[in-house]
Design an enzyme around this catalytic site. Structure first.
Site, PDB file in Angstrom:
ATOM      1  N   ASP A 102     -23.454 -39.527  -0.453  1.00 22.24           N
ATOM      2  CA  ASP A 102     -24.704 -38.988  -0.964  1.00 22.24           C
ATOM      3  C   ASP A 102     -24.359 -38.000  -2.083  1.00 22.24           C
ATOM      4  OD1 ASP A 102     -27.797 -38.674  -0.381  1.00 22.24           O
ATOM      5  OD2 ASP A 102     -27.023 -36.616  -0.398  1.00 22.24           O
ATOM      6  N   HIS A 302     -28.717 -45.410   4.791  1.00 25.42           N
ATOM      7  CA  HIS A 302     -28.169 -44.410   3.875  1.00 25.42           C
ATOM      8  C   HIS A 302     -27.003 -43.623   4.454  1.00 25.42           C
ATOM      9  CE1 HIS A 302     -28.022 -41.610   0.596  1.00 25.42           C
ATOM     10  NE2 HIS A 302     -28.264 -40.585   1.390  1.00 25.42           N
TER      11      HIS A 302
END
Length: 325
Positions: A102, A302
């Site tokens: 991320d 994610h």
């Protein structure tokens, strides 16, 4: 013998960073993303340490148990790369393999771009390299997604800060499930309708997915406890420097990443559906001329290394082994 994870504070560039560490050998730095902490890498410590690496995961600047500079301008990409450089030095190492997920991925990519003398190899999870600034401008995002796009929404001082800090457990339950591969909705970016909040768009799950336990939620919440309504101000300040990063990193436009690289993403990751990301991933061989492998994990959302720890560990260990061959 591999000892347990130990915790300490390291002085870097005038601030203290909390670090978790396990193992001995070549240094591997693990950089978490938003809204996380060192704990995001809980499944990576033991396997990498057992394979002969010194594994260090900091709470990055502004996050969890690390210092939180008050000035918004203290969270630019050059500051964050500076922390990587400072950590390598403070840990007594000459080089490191830097792995980021991320927001940690743009920091890892930029560190490899700017300091290939210190970063001997780089791996990015979820976010591909978008050089030199890591993320596109806010104006471009607004043009595509409107004012409610989460990166634009986060620009409002105090708004998301108070919202995310109100109930730490609810925040982590909603955000971690909301963009995981276990959310049955189609992957999509966070877009907050006017008059609504981020957590309104991410209702808490009735049950946690198999990779996430109540103990995990408690661990994340404990890392952020005690900071009141400002628990997430440091992390949000990273987003509040997106446009400043475009200016500060402009001098490095045209630089590439010359060290060995690995990229891993899930096929249900919301990052993968952002406009232009498919082209970036398709261009990885030219952006990363020493690309070892680009991996897409089926069913993974994610939170790559948390949702698919066995697969991520296998890819990281294979990558590291080839570096040391």
């Amino acid at each position: 013998m591999v000892h347990a994870v130990k915790h300490s504070q390291v002085e870097v560039n005038g601030i203290r960073l909390h670090v978790a560490e396990q193992g001995e050998g070549p240094l591997v730095l693990l950089l978490h993303g938003f809204p996380e902490s060192w704990y995001s890498w809980r499944h990576q410590f033991a396997p990498l340490a057992a394979a002969g690496y010194r594994v260090v995961a900091p709470d990055q600047r502004g996050y969890a148990r690390s210092d939180r500079p008050l000035d918004v301008d203290s969270y630019t990409l050059p500051h964050l790369v500076g922390d990587v450089v400072g950590l390598i030095e403070a840990l007594g190492a000459e080089q490191a393999v830097v792995v980021g997920h991320d927001w940690g991925a743009p920091v890892a990519w930029a560190s490899a771009m700017l300091r290939p003398d210190l970063v001997r190899a780089v791996a990015g999870l979820s976010v591909p390299p978008r050089l030199p600034a890591g993320i596109g401008s806010l104006a471009a995002a607004r043009h595509v997604y409107g004012d409610g796009f989460y990166q634009n929404y986060f620009q409002q001082p105090g708004v998301a800060d108070a919202e995310l800090a109100r109930d730490l457990r609810a925040t982590f339950r909603a955000t971690l499930f909301g963009v995981s591969g276990d959310n049955p909705a189609q992957p999509s970016p966070w877009i907050i309708p006017e008059g609504s909040t981020l957590l309104d768009t991410l209702p808490e799950p009735k049950e946690l997915p198999g990779w996430l336990t109540e103990e995990d939620i408690e661990a994340f919440a404990a890392d952020y406890a005690g900071h009141g309504e400002h628990a997430f101000t440091g992390p949000l300040n990273w987003y509040r420097n997106i446009d400043r990063n475009q200016e500060l990193m402009a001098a490095f436009r045209g630089l590439g990443i010359t060290v060995p690289a690995l990229y891993v993403i899930g096929d249900r990751d919301m990052v993968g559906v952002l406009r232009g990301v498919d082209k970036l991933i398709g261009s990885l061989p030219s952006i990363l001329p020493r690309l070892f492998r680009s991996v897409t994990l089926p069913g993974c959302g994610h939170w790559t290394q948390q949702e698919r720890p066995a697969e991520v560990n296998r890819e990281l260990l294979d990558f590291l082994a080839h570096l040391d061959a």
